[in-house]
Motif scaffolding. Sequence first.
Motif, PDB file in Angstrom:
ATOM      1  N   ILE A   1      59.772  11.978 -68.448  1.00  0.00           N
ATOM      2  CA  ILE A   1      58.720  10.986 -68.603  1.00  0.00           C
ATOM      3  C   ILE A   1      58.412  10.327 -67.268  1.00  0.00           C
ATOM      4  O   ILE A   1      57.245  10.082 -66.953  1.00  0.00           O
ATOM      5  CB  ILE A   1      59.099   9.947 -69.685  1.00  0.00           C
ATOM      6  N   ASP A   2      59.420  10.065 -66.460  1.00  0.00           N
ATOM      7  CA  ASP A   2      59.192   9.487 -65.135  1.00  0.00           C
ATOM      8  C   ASP A   2      58.317  10.399 -64.284  1.00  0.00           C
ATOM      9  O   ASP A   2      57.424   9.935 -63.573  1.00  0.00           O
ATOM     10  CB  ASP A   2      60.516   9.218 -64.429  1.00  0.00           C
ATOM     11  N   ALA A   3      58.544  11.700 -64.340  1.00  0.00           N
ATOM     12  CA  ALA A   3      57.748  12.658 -63.579  1.00  0.00           C
ATOM     13  C   ALA A   3      56.299  12.656 -64.059  1.00  0.00           C
ATOM     14  O   ALA A   3      55.363  12.712 -63.252  1.00  0.00           O
ATOM     15  CB  ALA A   3      58.350  14.053 -63.691  1.00  0.00           C
ATOM     16  N   LEU A   4      56.097  12.588 -65.379  1.00  0.00           N
ATOM     17  CA  LEU A   4      54.737  12.542 -65.920  1.00  0.00           C
ATOM     18  C   LEU A   4      54.019  11.263 -65.514  1.00  0.00           C
ATOM     19  O   LEU A   4      52.836  11.289 -65.154  1.00  0.00           O
ATOM     20  CB  LEU A   4      54.770  12.673 -67.439  1.00  0.00           C
ATOM     21  N   LEU A   5      54.728  10.130 -65.569  1.00  0.00           N
ATOM     22  CA  LEU A   5      54.123   8.864 -65.158  1.00  0.00           C
ATOM     23  C   LEU A   5      53.780   8.880 -63.682  1.00  0.00           C
ATOM     24  O   LEU A   5      52.716   8.398 -63.268  1.00  0.00           O
ATOM     25  CB  LEU A   5      55.060   7.697 -65.477  1.00  0.00           C
ATOM     26  N   GLU A   6      54.643   9.423 -62.861  1.00  0.00           N
ATOM     27  CA  GLU A   6      54.373   9.516 -61.419  1.00  0.00           C
ATOM     28  C   GLU A   6      53.151  10.405 -61.156  1.00  0.00           C
ATOM     29  O   GLU A   6      52.305  10.094 -60.325  1.00  0.00           O
ATOM     30  CB  GLU A   6      55.605  10.056 -60.697  1.00  0.00           C
ATOM     31  N   SER A   7      53.068  11.495 -61.879  1.00  0.00           N
ATOM     32  CA  SER A   7      51.923  12.389 -61.746  1.00  0.00           C
ATOM     33  C   SER A   7      50.635  11.685 -62.160  1.00  0.00           C
ATOM     34  O   SER A   7      49.600  11.808 -61.513  1.00  0.00           O
ATOM     35  CB  SER A   7      52.141  13.632 -62.602  1.00  0.00           C
ATOM     36  N   TRP A   8      50.696  10.924 -63.237  1.00  0.00           N
ATOM     37  CA  TRP A   8      49.522  10.199 -63.734  1.00  0.00           C
ATOM     38  C   TRP A   8      49.086   9.147 -62.726  1.00  0.00           C
ATOM     39  O   TRP A   8      47.903   8.988 -62.459  1.00  0.00           O
ATOM     40  CB  TRP A   8      49.864   9.557 -65.074  1.00  0.00           C
ATOM     41  N   ARG A   9      50.044   8.405 -62.131  1.00  0.00           N
ATOM     42  CA  ARG A   9      49.705   7.374 -61.135  1.00  0.00           C
ATOM     43  C   ARG A   9      49.040   7.984 -59.906  1.00  0.00           C
ATOM     44  O   ARG A   9      48.179   7.364 -59.297  1.00  0.00           O
ATOM     45  CB  ARG A   9      50.966   6.623 -60.713  1.00  0.00           C
ATOM     46  N   GLY A  10      49.450   9.173 -59.534  1.00  0.00           N
ATOM     47  CA  GLY A  10      48.902   9.817 -58.343  1.00  0.00           C
ATOM     48  C   GLY A  10      47.611  10.573 -58.593  1.00  0.00           C
ATOM     49  O   GLY A  10      46.982  11.058 -57.660  1.00  0.00           O
ATOM     50  N   ALA A  11      47.212  10.684 -59.834  1.00  0.00           N
ATOM     51  CA  ALA A  11      46.009  11.449 -60.169  1.00  0.00           C
ATOM     52  C   ALA A  11      44.753  10.702 -59.753  1.00  0.00           C
ATOM     53  O   ALA A  11      44.721   9.483 -59.682  1.00  0.00           O
ATOM     54  CB  ALA A  11      45.973  11.730 -61.672  1.00  0.00           C
ATOM     55  N   ASP A  12      43.729  11.463 -59.482  1.00  0.00           N
ATOM     56  CA  ASP A  12      42.424  10.902 -59.150  1.00  0.00           C
ATOM     57  C   ASP A  12      41.750  10.495 -60.454  1.00  0.00           C
ATOM     58  O   ASP A  12      41.327  11.334 -61.242  1.00  0.00           O
ATOM     59  CB  ASP A  12      41.582  11.956 -58.418  1.00  0.00           C
ATOM     60  N   LEU A  13      41.654   9.200 -60.712  1.00  0.00           N
ATOM     61  CA  LEU A  13      41.145   8.715 -61.995  1.00  0.00           C
ATOM     62  C   LEU A  13      39.715   8.178 -61.911  1.00  0.00           C
ATOM     63  O   LEU A  13      39.285   7.439 -62.769  1.00  0.00           O
ATOM     64  CB  LEU A  13      42.075   7.625 -62.542  1.00  0.00           C
ATOM     65  N   ARG A  14      38.993   8.572 -60.867  1.00  0.00           N
ATOM     66  CA  ARG A  14      37.596   8.145 -60.778  1.00  0.00           C
ATOM     67  C   ARG A  14      36.796   8.753 -61.915  1.00  0.00           C
ATOM     68  O   ARG A  14      37.075   9.864 -62.347  1.00  0.00           O
ATOM     69  CB  ARG A  14      36.997   8.588 -59.452  1.00  0.00           C
ATOM     70  N   PRO A  15      35.797   8.034 -62.411  1.00  0.00           N
ATOM     71  CA  PRO A  15      34.994   8.591 -63.505  1.00  0.00           C
ATOM     72  C   PRO A  15      34.250   9.847 -63.061  1.00  0.00           C
ATOM     73  O   PRO A  15      33.802   9.943 -61.926  1.00  0.00           O
ATOM     74  CB  PRO A  15      34.023   7.465 -63.866  1.00  0.00           C
ATOM     75  N   VAL A  16      34.140  10.780 -63.958  1.00  0.00           N
ATOM     76  CA  VAL A  16      33.413  12.014 -63.689  1.00  0.00           C
ATOM     77  C   VAL A  16      31.940  11.770 -63.995  1.00  0.00           C
ATOM     78  O   VAL A  16      31.591  11.305 -65.075  1.00  0.00           O
ATOM     79  CB  VAL A  16      33.949  13.159 -64.572  1.00  0.00           C
ATOM     80  N   THR A  17      31.080  12.044 -63.015  1.00  0.00           N
ATOM     81  CA  THR A  17      29.644  11.886 -63.252  1.00  0.00           C
ATOM     82  C   THR A  17      29.124  13.176 -63.858  1.00  0.00           C
ATOM     83  O   THR A  17      29.420  14.262 -63.378  1.00  0.00           O
ATOM     84  CB  THR A  17      28.888  11.576 -61.950  1.00  0.00           C
ATOM     85  N   GLU A  18      28.386  13.051 -64.907  1.00  0.00           N
ATOM     86  CA  GLU A  18      27.843  14.212 -65.585  1.00  0.00           C
ATOM     87  C   GLU A  18      26.572  13.821 -66.317  1.00  0.00           C
ATOM     88  O   GLU A  18      26.305  12.651 -66.531  1.00  0.00           O
ATOM     89  CB  GLU A  18      28.857  14.775 -66.570  1.00  0.00           C
TER      90      GLU A  18
END
Length: 179
Positions: free
Chosen positions: A2-19
């Motif tokens: 779970i720590d690895a998943l949370l770390e991955s989520w924090r580092g992800a690019d969470l900008r909104p996708v324009t479509e």
Amino acid sequence: MIDALLESWRGADLRPVTETKVIAGRWASRSSEMREFLARNRLPHRWFLADEPEGARLLAAAGRDDRTLPVVVCADGSLLVDPTDTELAEYFGLGTTPAEDFYDLVVVGGGPAGLGAAVYGASEGLRTVLVERTANGGQARREVMTTGPELAAPHHHPREQTVPGPAERVPADWRDHVH
């Protein structure tokens, strides 16, 4: 784990996708026509039904109601309300008006024979235009879309959907643009 998943989520690019978003009526014929046009031309969009929560939320945010369907919310935030196929094509960058005043060869129909004729004419140096009502490829394209993408031609950006050579694609209502 779970720590690895949370770390991955924090580092992800969470900008909104324009479509491009399309809000449409479930049973409206124009909505079906628009969906067919977008699908045949492989134009990127997300489809929302006005009678479902997300579609209703998008309509309210756009200041519209279900009496003005279909509504296209463009990636830049602008709106197209009940657009024609020509307006949609222009928004997505497809050619809708002839670039030349004169052509040596006008091919009507973008199915396999029409595409072949246009490519041959253009390869011979003729100023060639291909006139198609909805999307190049005709029955062959629909067959590829039905049987699977492994047979499809390489994907191109919508602005590059033209016949190779000095040819271009314009819609079937080209006569409205000729003076």
